[in-house]
Design an enzyme around this catalytic site. Structure first.
Site, PDB file in Angstrom:
ATOM      1  CG  HIS A 151      -1.870   1.046   1.368  1.00  0.00           C
ATOM      2  ND1 HIS A 151      -1.968   1.854   2.470  1.00  0.00           N
ATOM      3  CD2 HIS A 151      -2.827   1.466   0.502  1.00  0.00           C
ATOM      4  CE1 HIS A 151      -2.943   2.711   2.299  1.00  0.00           C
ATOM      5  NE2 HIS A 151      -3.491   2.493   1.110  1.00  0.00           N
TER       6      HIS A 151
ATOM      7  CG  HIS B 243      -3.403   9.114   0.336  1.00  0.00           C
ATOM      8  ND1 HIS B 243      -3.901   9.935   1.329  1.00  0.00           N
ATOM      9  CD2 HIS B 243      -4.290   8.101   0.209  1.00  0.00           C
ATOM     10  CE1 HIS B 243      -5.031   9.423   1.779  1.00  0.00           C
ATOM     11  NE2 HIS B 243      -5.298   8.310   1.121  1.00  0.00           N
TER      12      HIS B 243
END
Ligand code: G3P
Ligand code: MG
Length: 238
Positions: free
Chosen positions: A7, A49
């Site tokens: 991730h 992100h």
């Protein structure tokens, strides 16, 4: 065998979503990587992100979309993680493709909320086509309109439908959306046996995020998930 996604790369070892982070995940034997994409002011695909820089560099107040790629390349996003990574910058999708072997699955998450990047789907697909990397890819998003746009432009592309909240019968929502969804990507906190069974019954793979303990991982694998998104190095090569 489950397929686990590193991730944002190996975010416990290097600044998330950067080249060292992805390289470390690859070095650990990750067979799949997850990354988030956004657009710069000059419409370049950059991997990040957050919509803003503050978590990575407190001196930068603007949003990703306020800066050109060349300006973004001047911004340090590594020193906040540790001195060792001082000078690390955000990277483009092209830069990741250059170091990532084709046999590593990429889950590219379009970060369209709260900012909507008009046209990001086409820019992403053009980039993948240009680099001959239309295979071994899942495009996912919490923005399901973005998924519809991807499907229209590239009907064969695998789509992952992300869910943050526990909505009622997410699997039926996916079916009723009319999209050709390959996988459901739910927040792991509410995934139970029924959730997995219902997704599988309708033919979906299921990849919950973000699963960081071995105990929860084993439980989810026992339910029949196809893999997870994880921050844990131990999970990458499994
Ligand atoms: O794609 C799985 C996961 O990355 C979704 O949440 O907020 O970490 O991008 P987030
Ligand atoms: Mg993500």
């Amino acid at each position: 065998m489950a397929l686990n996604f590193a991730h944002r790369g190996s975010l416990t070892e290097a600044p998330e979503n950067t080249l060292p982070s992805f390289q470390k995940a690859i070095d650990h034997g990750a067979r799949a990587l997850e990354l988030d994409v956004q657009l710069t002011k000059d419409n370049r695909l950059v991997i990040c992100h957050d919509h803003k820089f503050t978590r990575f560099n407190k001196e930068v107040n603007g949003l990703i979309k306020d800066y050109t790629l060349s300006e973004i390349k001047q911004i340090d996003v590594g020193a906040a993680f540790s001195e060792e990574f001082k000078g690390t910058t955000l990277i483009t999708l092209e830069e990741l493709l250059a170091i990532c072997p084709d046999d590593i699955m990429l889950n590219i998450e379009i970060k369209n909320i709260p900012i909507i990047y008009d046209g990001i789907e086409r820019i992403l697909l053009d980039c993948l086509k240009e680099h001959d990397r239309m295979e071994n890819i899942i495009i996912s998003s919490f923005d399901h309109v973005a998924l519809a746009n991807v499907q229209e432009l590239a009907p064969k592309m695998e789509l992952g439908m992300l869910f943050y909240y526990r909505i009622l019968r997410a699997w039926e929502y996916a079916k009723n959306s009319g999209l050709k969804i390959s996988s459901i990507h739910p927040n792991q906190v509410y995934v139970d046996q029924t959730f997995v069974q219902e997704c599988k019954r309708l033919g979906y793979k299921i990849f919950p995020y973000t699963v960081n303990t071995g105990e929860r991982y084993e439980e989810l694998v026992g339910f029949g998930v196809d893999g997870v998104f994880s921050n844990s190095v131990e999970m990458f090569g499994r």
